[in-house]
Design a protein around this motif. Structure first.
Motif, PDB file in Angstrom:
ATOM      1  N   ILE A   1       0.891  -0.776  -0.018  1.00 11.76           N
ATOM      2  CA  ILE A   1      -0.425   0.059  -0.065  1.00 11.76           C
ATOM      3  C   ILE A   1       0.588   1.393   0.261  1.00 11.76           C
TER       4      ILE A   1
ATOM      5  N   SER B   1     -11.498   1.094   6.095  1.00 13.89           N
ATOM      6  CA  SER B   1     -11.139   2.827   6.411  1.00 13.89           C
ATOM      7  C   SER B   1      -9.830   2.104   5.913  1.00 13.89           C
ATOM      8  N   PHE B   2      -9.833   2.896   3.825  1.00 13.17           N
ATOM      9  CA  PHE B   2      -8.547   2.519   4.871  1.00 13.17           C
ATOM     10  C   PHE B   2      -7.139   2.975   4.908  1.00 13.17           C
TER      11      PHE B   2
ATOM     12  N   VAL C   1     -11.403   6.292   1.882  1.00  9.83           N
ATOM     13  CA  VAL C   1     -11.692   4.907   0.568  1.00  9.83           C
ATOM     14  C   VAL C   1     -11.763   4.379   1.247  1.00  9.83           C
ATOM     15  N   ASN C   2     -12.634   3.546   1.005  1.00 16.60           N
ATOM     16  CA  ASN C   2     -13.088   1.497   1.556  1.00 16.60           C
ATOM     17  C   ASN C   2     -12.637   1.276   0.939  1.00 16.60           C
ATOM     18  N   LEU C   3     -12.472   0.313   1.561  1.00 18.88           N
ATOM     19  CA  LEU C   3     -10.849  -1.141   1.639  1.00 18.88           C
ATOM     20  C   LEU C   3     -11.247  -2.418   1.869  1.00 18.88           C
TER      21      LEU C   3
ATOM     22  N   PHE D   1      -7.667  -6.906  -3.133  1.00 21.12           N
ATOM     23  CA  PHE D   1      -8.164  -5.796  -2.817  1.00 21.12           C
ATOM     24  C   PHE D   1      -9.721  -5.040  -4.050  1.00 21.12           C
ATOM     25  N   LYS D   2     -10.337  -4.544  -3.063  1.00 17.59           N
ATOM     26  CA  LYS D   2     -11.320  -3.716  -3.695  1.00 17.59           C
ATOM     27  C   LYS D   2     -11.813  -3.026  -2.698  1.00 17.59           C
ATOM     28  N   TYR D   3     -11.153  -1.355  -3.656  1.00 14.82           N
ATOM     29  CA  TYR D   3     -11.008  -0.435  -3.142  1.00 14.82           C
ATOM     30  C   TYR D   3     -12.282   0.716  -4.057  1.00 14.82           C
ATOM     31  N   SER D   4     -12.889   1.296  -3.381  1.00 15.80           N
ATOM     32  CA  SER D   4     -14.465   2.119  -3.417  1.00 15.80           C
ATOM     33  C   SER D   4     -13.956   3.675  -2.268  1.00 15.80           C
TER      34      SER D   4
ATOM     35  N   SER E   1     -14.718   2.522  -8.174  1.00 15.18           N
ATOM     36  CA  SER E   1     -13.996   1.681  -7.428  1.00 15.18           C
ATOM     37  C   SER E   1     -12.563   0.970  -8.650  1.00 15.18           C
TER      38      SER E   1
ATOM     39  N   PHE F   1      -5.175   5.769  -7.899  1.00  7.19           N
ATOM     40  CA  PHE F   1      -5.608   4.715  -8.120  1.00  7.19           C
ATOM     41  C   PHE F   1      -5.343   4.634  -9.451  1.00  7.19           C
TER      42      PHE F   1
END
Length: 226
Positions: free
Chosen positions: A4, A59-60, A110-112, A143-146, A156, A207
């Protein structure tokens, strides 16, 4: 995860685009700890990690602060972020890991969602003594970021990474197997290969620096196509 740090300098869209992504069971039960080492730790901790079930959701910022990989940092396992900036004590600028904390704080909204297997991190949340032990281990992580961009539009990004084999070769940012076939691209970790990246909407920087990508030569999670 160490990834990260640079993933941001570039540090997961979903059911319809992830045809070969297998969701692991999500356990949201409260954390239950054993006798400090002899029993498994189950349930979700205050940061969003369920080490026993091999997943993280949150949260990230919390992914970084609660990650056992950074246990040596002064800010490691401090107050988790719950949407209130004032609850967080800023890291010491003199900390050698301050830059990583700053990146995590910048991306706190950022959601992770992460999933990984036992070969990557044990059910006790323990990393290998050397991350080079991942090589040839069939370790994998997703990893799934949104989030929501400045215009209020959702975005996302899904990433899948698998362990490199000892005979894989990295040439100018592209990974090749021993037969010279392209199997993925470089994304910050010398031990892991990015084999899939799915973008939806318009992911913001950093991203946006990772292109959509998919390679079928390295199948599944860490399994080499025969």
């Amino acid at each position: 995860m160490k990834k990260i740090i640079l993933l941001l300098a570039i540090a997961l869209a979903f059911a319809g685009c992830e045809k070969d992504f297998v969701e692991e069971p999500v356990d949201n039960t409260p954390l239950k700890s054993g006798n400090k080492g002899n029993e498994k730790i189950t349930g979700v901790d205050e940061y969003g990690y369920n080490w026993n079930a091999h997943f993280f959701k949150g949260s990230f910022y919390n992914a970084i602060v609660g990650d056992n990989l950074y246990a040596f940092a002064q800010w490691s396992h401090t107050t988790p972020y719950r949407g209130v900036d004032e609850e967080i004590t800023p890291a010491d600028p003199g900390d050698l890991m301050y830059d990583l904390w700053s990146i995590a704080w910048y991306l706190r909204d950022v959601n992770l969602l992460m999933h990984w297997n036992e070969a990557l991190i044990s059910k006790e949340g323990v990393y290998p003594a050397s991350l080079d032990e991942w090589i040839g281990s069939d370790a994998w992580i997703t990893f799934k970021y949104s989030g929501v961009d400045a215009n209020g539009k959702s975005w996302s990004q899904f990433q899948k990474m698998v362990a490199a084999n000892s005979d894989d070769e990295l040439i100018e940012g592209v990974w090749y197997n021993s037969d010279g076939e392209e199997i993925g691209i470089f994304n910050d970790w010398p031990q892991l290969i990015l084999v899939q990246c799915v973008n939806t909407g318009e992911p913001p920087f950093p991203f946006s620096t990772i292109p959509s990508y998919k390679n079928t030569e390295r199948l599944g999670f860490g399994i080499t196509k025969k």
